[in-house]
Design a protein around this motif. Structure first.
Motif, PDB file in Angstrom:
ATOM      1  N   GLN A   1     -10.216   1.406  -0.830  1.00 23.83           N
ATOM      2  CA  GLN A   1      -8.985   0.615  -0.892  1.00 23.83           C
ATOM      3  C   GLN A   1      -8.291   0.603   0.469  1.00 23.83           C
ATOM      4  OE1 GLN A   1      -8.576  -1.066  -3.546  1.00 23.83           O
ATOM      5  NE2 GLN A   1      -6.688  -2.081  -2.882  1.00 23.83           N
TER       6      GLN A   1
ATOM      7  N   LYS B   1      -9.748   0.783   3.295  1.00 25.68           N
ATOM      8  CA  LYS B   1     -10.536  -0.119   4.157  1.00 25.68           C
ATOM      9  C   LYS B   1     -10.197  -1.586   3.862  1.00 25.68           C
ATOM     10  CE  LYS B   1     -15.233  -1.241   5.660  1.00 25.68           C
ATOM     11  NZ  LYS B   1     -14.989  -2.681   5.604  1.00 25.68           N
ATOM     12  N   ILE B   2     -10.040  -1.913   2.582  1.00 24.37           N
ATOM     13  CA  ILE B   2      -9.677  -3.291   2.210  1.00 24.37           C
ATOM     14  C   ILE B   2      -8.356  -3.685   2.879  1.00 24.37           C
ATOM     15  CG2 ILE B   2      -8.890  -4.729   0.281  1.00 24.37           C
ATOM     16  CD1 ILE B   2     -10.932  -3.222  -1.480  1.00 24.37           C
TER      17      ILE B   2
ATOM     18  N   ASP C   1      -8.848  -4.141   6.636  1.00 22.68           N
ATOM     19  CA  ASP C   1      -9.550  -5.404   6.920  1.00 22.68           C
ATOM     20  C   ASP C   1      -8.620  -6.602   6.757  1.00 22.68           C
ATOM     21  OD1 ASP C   1     -11.796  -3.955   7.434  1.00 22.68           O
ATOM     22  OD2 ASP C   1     -12.807  -4.402   5.539  1.00 22.68           O
ATOM     23  N   LEU C   2      -7.763  -6.553   5.731  1.00 22.39           N
ATOM     24  CA  LEU C   2      -6.819  -7.662   5.533  1.00 22.39           C
ATOM     25  C   LEU C   2      -5.823  -7.736   6.683  1.00 22.39           C
ATOM     26  CD1 LEU C   2      -6.088  -7.489   1.688  1.00 22.39           C
ATOM     27  CD2 LEU C   2      -7.022  -9.447   2.932  1.00 22.39           C
TER      28      LEU C   2
ATOM     29  N   GLU D   1      -2.814  -5.005  -2.696  1.00 26.02           N
ATOM     30  CA  GLU D   1      -3.817  -3.963  -2.437  1.00 26.02           C
ATOM     31  C   GLU D   1      -3.141  -2.619  -2.144  1.00 26.02           C
ATOM     32  OE1 GLU D   1      -6.791  -4.495  -3.106  1.00 26.02           O
ATOM     33  OE2 GLU D   1      -6.890  -6.672  -3.126  1.00 26.02           O
TER      34      GLU D   1
END
Length: 410
Positions: free
Chosen positions: A194, A196-197, A200-201, A390
């Motif tokens: 999570q 990492k998500i 990345d966003l 997120e």
């Protein structure tokens, strides 16, 4: 999904939650009895990474994940002694300073690691699951113990004998240790994924901002036509620039009102300013910022930004922009964010970094038509909303982990 069952009210030396099939009380263990040894690290300076031998110091352990930060490795200087190598089942403990108590469990994917002198290495015996003990160092009980033990002298610190005396409860059944470790590890994996998500966003958003404000990425109007050219404009010509001011803190009747009082400490990574630690009362001379004002810190921690959601005032460390009707406030927020690194780079070289109101007003941003501003602002805001969703999910995973650590351990 691992099934948790047999929730029981705590009776004796057992955790609140146990996996099916396990009974009996846990045993009290001393960390020192679970280790072959507790050793101090090497006193060597850090030098350029030689491609093989890595040096782990307190600062190389991530504060949140407790993983080794591998993005910018260094090597220890001088002769290398293999007795300072970290191996499987080794746990490192920070022994001094504000980070006392921070721990790290060796992961073979981190490579060849030598540990530094401000760390203590516990070589866990094979009869114990080292990760079970490592998770013990993330519990509230451990943190309480660290707080008490480390503050016995002026400088926070815990030596190897003191670490050896750390007591905790442990299941005498290795299979139960393994079950608990596997479950918490899966939660950790979700948290890492999570995180990492979200990273990345954020990277995607920053990349899109760069492309939009360098005209590499263009929106079209409703008829499919390219919008008109952009123009440069100084921040002072966008609207009002307001420098905040702290009301007299001795006049208690000015405080605890319905207007937020924003300081840099109140501003985090969030786009919007949801709350403030203090509030003040409305007075005739008070210049209240309307919602959607763009706040930018200009003293000390330069570059923190936020959009107000409620009427507010700020302290003197913040300059705020109140755009006029020709500008989309959210667009201006992103446009200023795009030049924030540039603003920080030319701050005064004095001891206290500062960008005064006049200097701040002279910075320029590029702006398109109001319609294109709105399209860009809506597009970037949609990404920020996704990031917030997120983040909420990450927070739920972190809360779950805290709960499980409290209830799967004693």
């Amino acid at each position: 999904m691992i099934e948790i069952a047999n929730q029981v009210f705590k009776k004796g030396k057992v955790p609140n939650l146990r996996f099916p099939g396990f009974v009996g009380e846990w045993e009290v263990k001393r960390l020192g009895d679970c280790c072959f040894s507790l050793d101090y690290g090497m006193n060597a300076a850090a030098t350029t990474f030689d491609g093989e031998n890595k040096y782990i110091r307190i600062t190389d352990i991530d504060d949140t994940s407790l993983k080794y930060k591998s993005t910018d490795p260094v090597s220890p200087a001088g002769d290398l002694n293999e007795k300072y190598l970290v191996n499987n089942n080794d746990i490192l403990f920070a022994r001094t300073g504000a980070s006392t108590g921070k721990s790290y469990l060796y992961d073979s994917s981190d490579g060849k690691l030598y540990f530094a002198g401000f760390l203590i290495r516990a070589r866990i015996k094979d009869s114990h699951n080292s990760k079970f003990i490592f998770f013990q160092t993330q519990t509230q009980e451990y943190n309480k113990w660290i707080k008490i033990m480390s503050m016995r002298s002026g400088q926070p610190g815990i030596n190897s004998q003191e670490y050896a005396s750390f007591n905790f409860f442990m299941s005498p059944i290795r299979h139960e240790q393994d079950k608990i470790v596997n479950f918490i590890t899966k939660l950790d994996e979700k948290i890492l994924l999570q995180s990492k998500i979200i990273r990345d966003l954020k990277l995607l958003k920053n990349t899109l901002i760069k492309k939009l404000f360098s005209y590499q990425l263009k929106f079209k109007d409703d008829n499919g036509n390219i919008f008109f050219e952009w123009r440069d404009i100084m921040l002072g010509d966008i609207g009002q620039i307001i420098t905040g001011k702290t009301p007299c803190t001795k006049s208690l009747d000015l405080w605890d009102g319905d207007v937020q009082f924003i300081t840099p400490t109140d501003m985090d990574e969030s786009k919007y300013q949801y709350s403030s630690e203090r509030t003040i009362k409305r007075t005739e001379n008070l210049k209240i910022l309307p919602p959607k004002s763009i706040m930018f810190t200009c003293i000390a921690s330069i570059g923190k930004m936020s959009l107000s959601l409620k009427p507010c005032v700020t302290n003197q460390q913040i300059n705020s922009i109140i755009p006029n009707s020709d500008f989309n406030n959210e667009f201006v927020f992103y446009a200023v964010a795009n030049i924030s690194e540039f603003i920080k780079s030319i701050q005064s070289s004095s001891t206290m970094p500062i960008i005064n109101k006049t200097e701040f007003s002279r910075f320029k941003i590029s702006v398109p038509s109001l319609k294109e501003q709105t399209k860009i602002a809506d597009f970037l805001t949609s990404i920020d909303k996704k990031i917030n969703i997120e983040k909420s999910l990450l927070q739920q995973y972190e809360i779950q982990k805290v709960y499980m650590l409290q209830n799967l351990f004693i």
